[in-house]
Motif scaffolding. Structure first.
Motif, mmCIF file in Angstrom:
data_model
loop_
_atom_site.group_PDB
_atom_site.id
_atom_site.type_symbol
_atom_site.label_atom_id
_atom_site.label_comp_id
_atom_site.label_asym_id
_atom_site.label_seq_id
_atom_site.Cartn_x
_atom_site.Cartn_y
_atom_site.Cartn_z
ATOM 1 N N GLN A 90 29.115 -106.787 98.966
ATOM 2 C CA GLN A 90 30.210 -105.992 98.403
ATOM 3 C C GLN A 90 29.709 -105.129 97.221
ATOM 4 O OE1 GLN A 90 33.293 -108.626 97.159
ATOM 5 N NE2 GLN A 90 34.648 -106.942 96.568
ATOM 6 N N ILE A 91 28.944 -105.736 96.340
ATOM 7 C CA ILE A 91 28.463 -105.001 95.164
ATOM 8 C C ILE A 91 27.487 -103.901 95.573
ATOM 9 C CG2 ILE A 91 27.106 -105.211 93.032
ATOM 10 C CD1 ILE A 91 28.321 -108.024 92.749
ATOM 11 N N LEU A 92 26.608 -104.233 96.528
ATOM 12 C CA LEU A 92 25.654 -103.221 96.980
ATOM 13 C C LEU A 92 26.380 -102.020 97.587
ATOM 14 C CD1 LEU A 92 22.776 -105.359 98.488
ATOM 15 C CD2 LEU A 92 22.504 -103.525 96.804
ATOM 16 N N GLN A 93 27.419 -102.327 98.372
ATOM 17 C CA GLN A 93 28.177 -101.233 98.968
ATOM 18 C C GLN A 93 28.799 -100.348 97.897
ATOM 19 O OE1 GLN A 93 30.634 -103.387 101.669
ATOM 20 N NE2 GLN A 93 29.359 -102.857 103.440
ATOM 21 N N ARG A 108 27.777 -99.863 94.889
ATOM 22 C CA ARG A 108 26.749 -99.095 94.195
ATOM 23 C C ARG A 108 26.170 -97.973 95.053
ATOM 24 N NH1 ARG A 108 28.316 -101.273 90.235
ATOM 25 N NH2 ARG A 108 27.093 -102.157 88.538
ATOM 26 N N LEU A 109 25.840 -98.296 96.293
ATOM 27 C CA LEU A 109 25.090 -97.360 97.132
ATOM 28 C C LEU A 109 25.961 -96.296 97.797
ATOM 29 C CD1 LEU A 109 22.595 -99.838 98.786
ATOM 30 C CD2 LEU A 109 21.983 -97.927 97.278
ATOM 31 N N ASP A 110 27.174 -96.710 98.170
ATOM 32 C CA ASP A 110 28.017 -95.773 98.895
ATOM 33 C C ASP A 110 28.924 -94.966 97.974
ATOM 34 O OD1 ASP A 110 26.854 -96.619 101.216
ATOM 35 O OD2 ASP A 110 28.383 -98.140 101.635
ATOM 36 N N ALA A 111 28.773 -95.235 96.648
ATOM 37 C CA ALA A 111 29.654 -94.554 95.699
ATOM 38 C C ALA A 111 29.442 -93.054 95.749
ATOM 39 C CB ALA A 111 29.390 -95.092 94.301
ATOM 40 N N ILE A 161 17.322 -104.272 90.792
ATOM 41 C CA ILE A 161 16.604 -104.054 92.057
ATOM 42 C C ILE A 161 16.715 -102.600 92.494
ATOM 43 C CG2 ILE A 161 16.721 -104.576 94.531
ATOM 44 C CD1 ILE A 161 17.074 -107.525 93.617
ATOM 45 N N LEU A 162 17.860 -101.998 92.279
ATOM 46 C CA LEU A 162 18.027 -100.606 92.677
ATOM 47 C C LEU A 162 17.115 -99.708 91.830
ATOM 48 C CD1 LEU A 162 21.892 -100.314 93.290
ATOM 49 C CD2 LEU A 162 20.057 -100.631 94.957
ATOM 50 N N TYR A 209 17.977 -94.564 101.742
ATOM 51 C CA TYR A 209 19.316 -94.976 102.159
ATOM 52 C C TYR A 209 20.284 -93.814 102.038
ATOM 53 C CZ TYR A 209 23.670 -97.583 102.563
ATOM 54 O OH TYR A 209 24.903 -98.019 102.967
ATOM 55 N N LYS A 210 20.211 -93.151 100.902
ATOM 56 C CA LYS A 210 21.142 -92.042 100.678
ATOM 57 C C LYS A 210 20.854 -90.894 101.626
ATOM 58 C CE LYS A 210 23.072 -93.365 96.457
ATOM 59 N NZ LYS A 210 23.296 -93.311 95.033
ATOM 60 N N GLY A 211 19.614 -90.826 102.088
ATOM 61 C CA GLY A 211 19.237 -89.793 103.053
ATOM 62 C C GLY A 211 19.645 -90.155 104.475
ATOM 63 N N GLY A 212 20.290 -91.283 104.640
ATOM 64 C CA GLY A 212 20.810 -91.603 105.976
ATOM 65 C C GLY A 212 20.172 -92.819 106.641
#
Ligand code: ADP
Ligand code: MG
Length: 495
Positions: A487-490, A492-495, A446-447, A457-460
């Motif tokens: 949990q998994i999305l966090q 992946r995305l916040d890494a 999906i990502l 998302y990464k842009g804020g």
């Protein structure tokens, strides 16, 4: 005299004083003084024998069940029970009263000197508890029903004539429309918990006369009261009180005096009106009923009745808070009806793991799902037909993350239809997937497919997170455990 408007500032210098007289029809199988049936809705004038019709030579016989029901109410309202009480005749002439008098109690009512404790929220959301005195509870018989909506004809149905009533008279302790409604709610609930009245106001099994007067705040002496007769809904009681308060304050402010009189509530116009003088020129000529012996209630009878009293609503509510850890709001809703309260307890007892968290989940499920269905279908919990064990099983399936609450809601119709929640989940393979590897695969796909959203998302734009959760859940047909997905999305995305 019509009520001119009074400014809120002036209204605020007065207080209302209210005493309520509640008439409750008792759920006895037969009438107060004869064996005629009391079933509601029978063909007009079929529940009538020569006794109900007041034929000469007939003699009343006291219904023991009615006395027992009254003792129940007396004990539930902390009243004293009189060892010997008498009946009296109250005379008036009206087509719905074939004998020409109503058998009632006058000097020595069977119950006296009681009180109830009401609980309500004031305007600043504080919980107020207040004691309201009960002056007396007495026994009497109802009159028939006259029907005068036909132009020239007046009809009378005597099925209701002779049905037992209790009249519960409060002290003038009530000071606002809120307290009046809280008191009525409490009385109605007590009657229902005791199983002695069906509490149905629309059908007239519960009716109320509102006595109200006004006085300057701080004054000791009561003002002259008006009595608004025969109210048949809490909403109307509330409105009539607000209206009467303003009307009486306006009279007093204009230098007039309030007249002591019976009035009626005109729901359509939202005003009270005096009853026509013909309807209130009563001299009841009370005298002792010669055909009935005194009612003797000995201590052994009182003790027997006391031993069978159920736990009442207020006590049960407090216990639900203490024992099950429910918030006050939940406890209040779940104890409105005795059968619902019992159902809640039965569900909790059927849990394999009895923790406060799970009790709260049961409460949520009952309040949002079950009570909604009952009110939609207009059925009682007894007619609902789902075993408490099934509710407990369902709650435990999502409490232990086997399914999420969305799936629980989806399968609920099948549970209502009689299937076991576990069997449905097994048959349809609905158990949610907490298998990380499987979810990671889907999340990654999906990502990749939604790179644009990832950049946002990464842009804020943090609120895009919900979009990914939704997509992932949809891709697993709702079966993925949302906690694991998050949990998994966090990761992946916040890494
Ligand atoms: P009645 O039988 O004529 O209606 P009661 O003395 O039995 O008279 O009183 C009926 C009701 O009126 C009771 O509930 C009582 O609390 C209430 N009441 C009495 N005096 C006042 C008053 N001044 N203002 C408001 N209510 C009152
Ligand atoms: Mg009265």
């Amino acid at each position: 005299m019509s009520a001119t408007t009074v400014s809120p500032e002036i209204l605020n210098t007065y207080e209302m004083v209210i005493g309520l007289e509640v008439h409750a029809q008792l759920l006895t199988k037969t009438k107060a003084f004869c064996g005629d049936s009391t079933t509601f809705g029978a063909e007009p004038n079929t529940n009538t024998s020569p006794l109900t019709l007041g034929h000469p030579g007939t003699l009343p016989v006291l219904n023991r069940e009615m006395v027992e029901f009254t003792i129940r109410m007396g004990l539930a309202t902390n009243s004293s029970i009189r060892p010997v009480s008498m009946f009296a005749r109250k005379h008036y002439f009206y087509p719905d009263l074939p004998k020409g008098y109503q058998i009632s109690q006058y000097d020595d009512p069977i119950c006296y000197d009681g009180h109830v404790v009401i609980e309500y929220e004031n305007s600043v959301k504080e919980t107020i508890m207040k004691r309201i005195g009960i002056t007396r509870i007495h026994l009497e018989e109802d009159a028939g029903k006259s029907i005068h909506d036909l132009d020239l004809e007046r009809l009378v149905d005597l099925n209701r004539a002779g049905v037992p009533l209790i009249e519960i008279v409060s002290e003038p302790d009530i000071r606002s429309e809120k307290e009046a409604v809280a008191y009525l709610t409490q009385i109605r609930q007590t009657l229902l918990y005791l199983g002695i009245c069906d509490g149905n106001m629309e059908e007239g099994s519960l009716r109320c006369d509102v006595n109200i007067s006004v006085r300057k705040k701080g004054a000791e002496k009561y003002g002259t009261r008006a009595e608004v007769k025969n109210m048949n809904s809490f909403r109307n009681v509330e409105k009539a009180i607000i209206h009467e308060f303003q009307r009486q304050v306006a009279i007093v402010e204009a230098g007039g005096t309030v007249i002591q009189q019976p009035r009626m509530w005109e729901a359509g116009e939202g005003v009270t009106r005096p009853l026509r003088s013909k309807e209130r020129a009563h001299d009841y000529r009370y005298f002792p009923e010669p055909d009935l012996p005194p009612v003797h209630v000995d201590q052994a009878w009182i003790d027997r009745v006391r031993a069978t009293l159920p736990e009442l609503a207020l006590a049960r509510k407090q216990r639900f808070i203490a024992e099950f850890g429910l918030p006050m709001y939940d406890a209040a809703i779940l104890t409105v009806e005795r059968d619902v309260a019992q159902y809640f307890e039965d569900c909790c007892m059927a849990l394999t793991e009895r923790t406060k968290e799970r009790f709260k989940l049961v409460s949520n499920w009952l309040m949002t799902e079950v009570l909604r269905i009952l009110s939609e279908k207009k059925i009682s919990i007894a007619e609902f037909g789902v075993a408490p064990q099934a509710i407990a099983e369902l709650v435990e399936l999502f409490a232990s993350d086997v399914i999420n609450s969305k799936v629980a809601k989806e399968i609920f119709p099948d549970v209502i239809a009689g299937k076991s929640p576990k069997a449905i989940v097994d048959e349809r393979g609905l158990a949610q997937v907490s298998d990380t590897g499987f979810i990671v695969e889907i999340v990654d796909r999906i990502l990749t497919e939604n790179q644009g959203e990832v950049d946002k998302y990464k842009g804020g734009r943090k609120n895009v997170f919900g979009f990914f959760v939704g997509k992932t859940l949809a891709a697993t047909k709702g079966k993925a455990n949302p906690k694991v997905v998050t949990q998994i999305l966090q990761e992946r995305l916040d890494a």
